[in-house]
Design a protein around this motif. Structure first.
Motif, PDB file in Angstrom:
ATOM      1  N   LYS A 169       0.840  -1.207   0.000  1.00 20.61           N
ATOM      2  CA  LYS A 169       0.000   0.000   0.000  1.00 20.61           C
ATOM      3  C   LYS A 169       0.876   1.258   0.000  1.00 20.61           C
ATOM      4  O   LYS A 169       0.551   2.248  -0.672  1.00 20.61           O
ATOM      5  CB  LYS A 169      -0.923  -0.020   1.210  1.00 20.61           C
ATOM      6  CG  LYS A 169      -1.894   1.164   1.313  1.00 20.61           C
ATOM      7  CD  LYS A 169      -2.955   1.130   0.232  1.00 20.61           C
ATOM      8  CE  LYS A 169      -3.982   2.251   0.399  1.00 20.61           C
ATOM      9  NZ  LYS A 169      -4.908   2.005   1.527  1.00 20.61           N
ATOM     10  N   MET A 203      -5.038  -5.485  -1.103  1.00 21.86           N
ATOM     11  CA  MET A 203      -3.887  -5.303  -1.989  1.00 21.86           C
ATOM     12  C   MET A 203      -3.738  -6.416  -3.033  1.00 21.86           C
ATOM     13  O   MET A 203      -2.780  -6.419  -3.794  1.00 21.86           O
ATOM     14  CB  MET A 203      -2.611  -5.218  -1.147  1.00 21.86           C
ATOM     15  CG  MET A 203      -2.510  -3.952  -0.310  1.00 21.86           C
ATOM     16  SD  MET A 203      -2.479  -2.440  -1.310  1.00 21.86           S
ATOM     17  CE  MET A 203      -4.185  -1.864  -1.141  1.00 21.86           C
ATOM     18  N   SER A 206      -3.420  -4.882  -6.421  1.00 22.33           N
ATOM     19  CA  SER A 206      -2.451  -3.809  -6.601  1.00 22.33           C
ATOM     20  C   SER A 206      -1.357  -4.193  -7.597  1.00 22.33           C
ATOM     21  O   SER A 206      -0.850  -5.321  -7.582  1.00 22.33           O
ATOM     22  CB  SER A 206      -1.802  -3.449  -5.260  1.00 22.33           C
ATOM     23  OG  SER A 206      -0.754  -2.519  -5.442  1.00 22.33           O
ATOM     24  N   ARG A 209       1.836  -5.386  -5.818  1.00 25.88           N
ATOM     25  CA  ARG A 209       1.848  -6.579  -4.963  1.00 25.88           C
ATOM     26  C   ARG A 209       3.010  -7.501  -5.309  1.00 25.88           C
ATOM     27  O   ARG A 209       3.764  -7.928  -4.420  1.00 25.88           O
ATOM     28  CB  ARG A 209       0.525  -7.341  -5.090  1.00 25.88           C
ATOM     29  CG  ARG A 209       0.464  -8.590  -4.197  1.00 25.88           C
ATOM     30  CD  ARG A 209      -0.925  -9.194  -4.196  1.00 25.88           C
ATOM     31  NE  ARG A 209      -1.276  -9.764  -5.471  1.00 25.88           N
ATOM     32  CZ  ARG A 209      -1.523 -11.069  -5.678  1.00 25.88           C
ATOM     33  NH1 ARG A 209      -1.448 -11.918  -4.667  1.00 25.88           N
ATOM     34  NH2 ARG A 209      -1.871 -11.511  -6.859  1.00 25.88           N
TER      35      ARG A 209
END
Length: 230
Positions: A169, A203, A206, A209
């Motif tokens: 994040k 996540m 994401s 990641r």
């Protein structure tokens, strides 16, 4: 399709001494001490700084106990399960190796190890005293060269204790300063749905990641960090 599963150790090792001068091993997680017996210590040591499948860990354990222990009283499986129940070992599973790796590392906290020159010098001299070739002992003084992402992980982790998912994040929102609880909340939890309980799953989509998870894994395998639980 059979899922992939990886195992690793959590926390770090310390030796304590009782009132009679006898030493014994403990595992420290967040300053809390956990006693382990010799078989559990063998399993924990095998998993430390490793990302092993069950078969790989069991093979190492069988070799280790065959070489150093006589008549072990419990199976590898029993020792591993006890370590997992106590939070001293962790596992992660997924449909691919990477999914298993993220499942394992996502909720674990990243703790950088300090580079202590006196400690490295003492270890160097100890190796030389034991007859270790100079060229081998000299490797202690070769500085690790992290990639830009690995350096970012280390920089953020030195400011605060963050999980791998929280580090993902941080990369996603380009957080640079997480040096206080308020700044962490503002950078990572400033919406109505993200919590410390669900950030690992938030996540999953994401773009950061994979690169952050692999950076954490590489730092761990190179013994630059340890993994803990919050």
């Amino acid at each position: 399709m059979e899922n992939s599963t990886f195992y690793t150790a959590v926390g770090h090792f310390r030796r304590r001494t009782d009132g009679t001068g006898q030493s014994y091993p403990v595992i420290l997680i967040n300053q809390e001490e956990y006693l382990v017996d010799i078989q559990e210590m063998c399993v924990w040591t095998i998993l430390s700084w490793r990302l092993f499948t069950y078969q790989q860990a069991e093979e190492e354990y069988n070799w280790f106990t065959g070489a150093w222990l006589t008549n072990p009283t419990r199976t590898f499986e029993a020792c591993l399960k006890r370590l997992e129940v106590r939070g001293l070992a962790a596992s992660g599973s997924g449909s691919t190796d990477f999914e298993a790796l993220y499942d394992l590392l996502g909720s674990l906290s990243v703790v950088p190890l300090s580079e202590s020159l006196p400690l490295r010098l003492a270890t160097f001299l100890k190796l030389m005293f034991k007859g270790t070739p100079y060229s081998t002992a000299r490797e202690l003084f070769q500085r690790d060269k992290p990639s830009p992402l690995e350096a970012r992980v280390m920089a953020l982790s030195r400011q605060a204790t963050l999980s791998t998912a929280e580090l993902v994040k941080c990369a996603e929102v380009d957080a640079q300063d997480v040096s206080s609880g308020e700044k962490i909340m503002e950078a990572l939890y400033n919406d109505d749905f993200t919590t410390s309980d669900n950030i690992q799953w938030e996540m999953l989509r994401s773009d950061y990641r994979a690169p952050i998870t692999l950076a954490v894994a590489n730092l761990y395998l190179r013994k630059q960090i340890i993994l803990e639980r919050i």
